[in-house]
Design an enzyme around this catalytic site. Sequence first.
Site, PDB file in Angstrom:
ATOM      1  N   LYS A 137      -4.064  -8.505  -6.000  1.00 53.39           N
ATOM      2  CA  LYS A 137      -6.283  -8.240  -6.797  1.00 53.39           C
ATOM      3  C   LYS A 137      -6.851  -9.666  -5.510  1.00 53.39           C
ATOM      4  CE  LYS A 137      -6.261  -5.173  -9.603  1.00 53.39           C
ATOM      5  NZ  LYS A 137      -6.634  -3.881  -9.831  1.00 53.39           N
ATOM      6  N   SER A 144       4.790  -5.920 -14.575  1.00 54.52           N
ATOM      7  CA  SER A 144       4.683  -4.913 -14.110  1.00 54.52           C
ATOM      8  C   SER A 144       5.840  -4.903 -12.811  1.00 54.52           C
ATOM      9  CB  SER A 144       2.985  -4.334 -13.571  1.00 54.52           C
ATOM     10  OG  SER A 144       2.124  -5.509 -12.769  1.00 54.52           O
TER      11      SER A 144
HETATM   12  C1  LIG Z   1      -0.121  -6.604 -12.138  1.00 50.57           C
HETATM   13  C2  LIG Z   1      -0.636  -4.602 -11.525  1.00 50.57           C
HETATM   14  N1  LIG Z   1      -1.812  -5.664 -11.170  1.00 50.57           N
HETATM   15  C3  LIG Z   1      -3.020  -3.796 -11.107  1.00 50.57           C
HETATM   16  C4  LIG Z   1      -1.828  -2.902  -9.405  1.00 50.57           C
HETATM   17  C5  LIG Z   1      -2.224  -2.202  -8.906  1.00 50.57           C
HETATM   18  O1  LIG Z   1      -4.046  -1.977  -9.555  1.00 50.57           O
HETATM   19  P1  LIG Z   1      -4.998  -1.035  -8.844  1.00 50.57           P
HETATM   20  O2  LIG Z   1      -5.007   0.271  -9.119  1.00 50.57           O
HETATM   21  O3  LIG Z   1      -6.041  -1.711  -9.774  1.00 50.57           O
HETATM   22  O4  LIG Z   1      -4.683  -1.277  -7.545  1.00 50.57           O
HETATM   23  C6  LIG Z   1      -0.677  -3.046 -10.026  1.00 50.57           C
HETATM   24  C7  LIG Z   1       0.975  -1.932  -9.328  1.00 50.57           C
HETATM   25  O5  LIG Z   1       0.613  -1.193  -8.320  1.00 50.57           O
HETATM   26  C8  LIG Z   1       0.153  -3.955 -10.493  1.00 50.57           C
HETATM   27  O6  LIG Z   1       1.092  -4.186 -10.816  1.00 50.57           O
END
Ligand SMILES: Cc1ncc(COP(=O)(O)O)c(C=O)c1O
Length: 456
Positions: free
Chosen positions: A44, A275
Site C-alpha cells: 500500500k 493474505s
Molecule cells: C494485505 C493486502 N492488501 C492489499 C492487497 C491488494 O489490495 P488492493 O486490491 O486494494 O490493491 C493485497 C493483495 O493483493 C493484500 O494481500
Amino acid sequence: MSIVVKDTAELIGNTPLLHVNNINTGLCNLYLKLESFNLGGSVKDRPAKNMIEHAEKQKKLKPRGTIVEATAGNTGIALAIMALKKGYKMIVVVPDKMTIEKVYHLRALGAEVIITRSDVSKGHPDYYLDIARKIAKKKNAFYINQFDNEANLKSHYEMLGPEIFKQLNGKVDAFVAGVGTGGTITGVGKFLKRKVKNFELVLADPKGSILKELVDTGEISKDVGSWIVEGIGEDFSPPLLDSTLIDHAYTISDKEAVKTCNIILQKEGILAGSSSGTLIAAAIKYCKAQKVKKNVVTLVCDAGDKYLRKVYNNSWQIREGLYFKNNKNDLTDIISYPVIFGTMPKINKDSNCDLAFKLMNENSLDKLLVEDNNKNIIGVIDENSLFEAVMANSFKGKIKNFINTNVKKVKHSLSIKKLLVLFEKENFVFVYKNKKFFGMITKNDLLSYLKRNPND
Ligand SMILES: Cc1ncc(COP(=O)(O)O)c(C=O)c1O
C-alpha cells in the site's frame, strides 16, 4: 536504490523479486515480489504516496489538513507515514477484526484510530466506509477513499507493473493477486496486458468472498461468508476492479492460506502476512496447472510480524480450526496449549505471586498450570486464588497454599457429550493420554470448539 538513502520516500517501491527455489511449482518459475520491504511494510505504500500527491496537486489537501481513510490497516499505516512526513493529521477507521498490532502501529504513528464493527455490511450505519465518509464531511477533511481513487490504480499501473516488467526483462507470463480495492490487480493487469502478449491475470480469492464467482459468471452472489486473512476478499465489486481482465480465479480457504504461510517461512525463510498465503497458494495451483514453462509473479503483500500471534501460532490455529495437523477426533484436538507445544506457561509450586502475576499478564491468561519439583502438573493458580494470596501475603508471598489441586481429570477418549455435561459444573479439566498429562481444556477452548462444530 542507492546505498545511502537520503529520504525515506526512496524506500517506497523498487522492492526485490525473489525466485522461489524450494517449493514444487511444476514447470513454472514462481517469483515473489517482496512488498514487505517497502517503508510502511506493505503493497500500500505506492498507492498511499500517489493518492496524497495527487490530492495535493488538485488542491484537495491543504497544508496541515486532515486526511481520513477507511482501511484494514496497511493503507492506513502507509498514509500515516506520509502524513507524518508532510504534516497532515490522519484519522483511520478500522474494522474490529483487524490485527491489533496494526492499530498499535497506527497510534504510534500519531494517527487517530476509530475502530468499528466488522460484522455489518454496506448500508449499515456502523459500516467502516460509511463512517469514514461521514467523519470527513463533518471535519471538512480529505477523504482518501482508496476504493474509488484513480491515483490508487494509477500507482500500480505506473510503478508496480513496470517494476515487475523491468525485473524480469519483460519475460513475465502471469500475475496473481487478491482484491481489496482492486487497484493492484487492475493496475498491474492493465499494464502487463498492454506490454506482454498472452499475459494472464489470476485472482486469489479467500473462501467466502464473492469475487471468484463474479469472475467466473459475471454475477454478484448474495451468499457472503467470512474469512480470516486480512486485506483481500470482498462482499461487493469495488469500483476500481475491472474483473473482465481476470483470466483465472482460485478460491483459497483460510486453512490453506495459513498452511502456505508456514510453508513459505520454512522453505524460503520469508515471514509473510496472512493474505500472502492466499496469493501464494493460488499461484502454486496456477503454476502446477500449466503445460508449458511460464514466469509467474505474485506478492508477499506485507510482513508476517503482525500476524505472529495468529498465523504462526499453533494455539491460535487450533482455536480457529486452522491447525493442519489436528484430526485425532478426540479431546486432544480441542486443547489449544497441549504440553507438547511447550508454550503454555507453567509455574513452580514454590514461586511467588509476583511471577504468577507477570506470567498471567504477559500471556493474557486467567490461570496458570502449577508443577512440582519433578515437573509433574499438580494443579492451577487462577486470578481469584492469586488475589487471595496477594491479599494474605503481598506479591512477595508464595502461591503454595493457594493452588487449586482439586482439578477434574479426564481421559482423552472421553466423548464431547460427556465433557459438555462435566462443564455444567467445571470451569476447566485436565486431559490425560496414556496416563500422561496432555493439557488443560478451558471454557475458552470449548467455546472455540463449539464455534467450529455448531452441531455438537
Ligand atoms: C494485505 C493486502 N492488501 C492489499 C492487497 C491488494 O489490495 P488492493 O486490491 O486494494 O490493491 C493485497 C493483495 O493483493 C493484500 O494481500
